[in-house]
Design a protein around this motif. Sequence first.
Motif, mmCIF file in Angstrom:
data_model
loop_
_atom_site.group_PDB
_atom_site.id
_atom_site.type_symbol
_atom_site.label_atom_id
_atom_site.label_comp_id
_atom_site.label_asym_id
_atom_site.label_seq_id
_atom_site.Cartn_x
_atom_site.Cartn_y
_atom_site.Cartn_z
ATOM 1 N N LEU A 1 9.197 4.716 -5.808
ATOM 2 C CA LEU A 1 9.456 4.378 -4.414
ATOM 3 C C LEU A 1 9.010 2.951 -4.147
ATOM 4 O O LEU A 1 8.073 2.455 -4.775
ATOM 5 N N ILE A 2 9.686 2.309 -3.214
ATOM 6 C CA ILE A 2 9.379 0.924 -2.871
ATOM 7 C C ILE A 2 8.243 0.895 -1.851
ATOM 8 O O ILE A 2 8.321 1.547 -0.807
ATOM 9 N N ASN A 3 7.172 0.141 -2.167
ATOM 10 C CA ASN A 3 6.057 0.055 -1.232
ATOM 11 C C ASN A 3 6.257 -1.116 -0.271
ATOM 12 O O ASN A 3 7.276 -1.804 -0.311
ATOM 13 N N SER A 4 5.274 -1.358 0.566
ATOM 14 C CA SER A 4 5.421 -2.363 1.624
ATOM 15 C C SER A 4 5.475 -3.783 1.092
ATOM 16 O O SER A 4 5.872 -4.702 1.813
ATOM 17 N N THR A 5 5.089 -3.989 -0.162
ATOM 18 C CA THR A 5 5.180 -5.323 -0.757
ATOM 19 C C THR A 5 6.504 -5.528 -1.487
ATOM 20 O O THR A 5 6.731 -6.584 -2.073
ATOM 21 N N GLY A 6 7.371 -4.486 -1.472
ATOM 22 C CA GLY A 6 8.658 -4.587 -2.154
ATOM 23 C C GLY A 6 8.610 -4.227 -3.615
ATOM 24 O O GLY A 6 9.599 -4.392 -4.334
ATOM 25 N N THR A 7 7.475 -3.711 -4.076
ATOM 26 C CA THR A 7 7.299 -3.342 -5.483
ATOM 27 C C THR A 7 7.601 -1.865 -5.680
ATOM 28 O O THR A 7 7.229 -1.033 -4.849
ATOM 29 N N LEU A 8 8.258 -1.532 -6.781
ATOM 30 C CA LEU A 8 8.495 -0.133 -7.103
ATOM 31 C C LEU A 8 7.209 0.505 -7.614
ATOM 32 O O LEU A 8 6.528 -0.042 -8.488
ATOM 33 N N GLU A 9 6.883 1.659 -7.071
ATOM 34 C CA GLU A 9 5.665 2.364 -7.446
ATOM 35 C C GLU A 9 6.027 3.748 -7.980
ATOM 36 O O GLU A 9 6.707 4.528 -7.314
ATOM 37 N N LEU A 10 5.597 4.054 -9.205
ATOM 38 C CA LEU A 10 5.837 5.368 -9.800
ATOM 39 C C LEU A 10 4.958 6.400 -9.105
ATOM 40 O O LEU A 10 3.732 6.250 -9.054
ATOM 41 N N VAL A 11 5.590 7.445 -8.541
ATOM 42 C CA VAL A 11 4.825 8.459 -7.809
ATOM 43 C C VAL A 11 4.943 9.850 -8.408
ATOM 44 O O VAL A 11 4.164 10.745 -8.053
ATOM 45 N N CYS B 1 -0.858 7.955 -7.881
ATOM 46 C CA CYS B 1 -0.625 6.520 -8.035
ATOM 47 C C CYS B 1 -0.837 6.180 -9.500
ATOM 48 O O CYS B 1 -1.971 6.074 -9.964
ATOM 49 N N TYR B 2 0.255 6.040 -10.233
ATOM 50 C CA TYR B 2 0.161 5.847 -11.675
ATOM 51 C C TYR B 2 -0.370 4.467 -12.048
ATOM 52 O O TYR B 2 -0.903 4.288 -13.132
ATOM 53 N N ARG B 3 -0.193 3.506 -11.145
ATOM 54 C CA ARG B 3 -0.627 2.149 -11.494
ATOM 55 C C ARG B 3 -1.806 1.688 -10.635
ATOM 56 O O ARG B 3 -1.966 0.507 -10.358
ATOM 57 N N ALA C 1 1.501 0.471 0.179
ATOM 58 C CA ALA C 1 1.284 -0.673 -0.710
ATOM 59 C C ALA C 1 0.923 -0.116 -2.065
ATOM 60 O O ALA C 1 0.382 0.974 -2.174
ATOM 61 N N ALA C 2 1.239 -0.856 -3.099
ATOM 62 C CA ALA C 2 0.953 -0.372 -4.443
ATOM 63 C C ALA C 2 -0.527 -0.088 -4.570
ATOM 64 O O ALA C 2 -1.375 -0.918 -4.300
#
Length: 234
Positions: free
Chosen positions: A45-55, A181-183, A168-169
């Motif tokens: 999913l895309i977080n508020s910083t525009g980064t893809l986050e594995l959920v 939050c994998y990362r 956010a990531a």
Amino acid sequence: MTPPDDLDTILARLHRAASDGQHLGALTSLRIAGLFGLDALTIDLINSTGTLELVWCDPADGPGPELDDLQYTLGDGPTLEAAQHGYTVSEPDLAATDQARWPLFLPAAMRSPARAVIAAPLQVGGETLGALTGYRATPGAMTASQTHDFHRVRRALLPLVPRSAPSAAGSDSGRGDGLRCYREEVQQAAGFLATTLAIPPDHALARLRAHAFRHDRSLTDLARDALTRRLRLD
């Protein structure tokens, strides 16, 4: 290996979760990948910083996080393409894929278990909020029935997506809602580096990615070394 849940069970669980106002944490016990002849499924999913986050990934101990991490580190790949451009990406044989499509991801993928991939955007109200990606360890296209069922599940996921998007990531740490939050360690290391060098967090993350790429390392492993002071962040 635990067999996958049947399609009716999966769809019923997803519809019930949507009706109950739940999010993607409701998927933690579902086994879906094998239903489509896949070895791994991931949701970013895309977080508020525009980064893809594995959920989320299925199975939890499968190759999904490793393959997602490759794309996150290298900056190209099927998940990023599907999320950035809003269309479904399908490559039945990564070994035969045009190198120009993902010049960084493809060589790295050949050293991984992945040999085929499908990635579809998760879109709500015309906005792309993330991507659902499937990987297979053997080359070959999904059957028409498997592809149809893959998209049925994707559509059933959509009501849960807006309730799940990270702000956010790394910011979902400790939410206790079933989303992982994998990362988290990567974001912690980037934050520490940003503070240490007095640079913006996105610049710190870019430096970590560049270091991981240059030294052919997992970004997660690099972050762990940074947090345990086995790597000098300066």
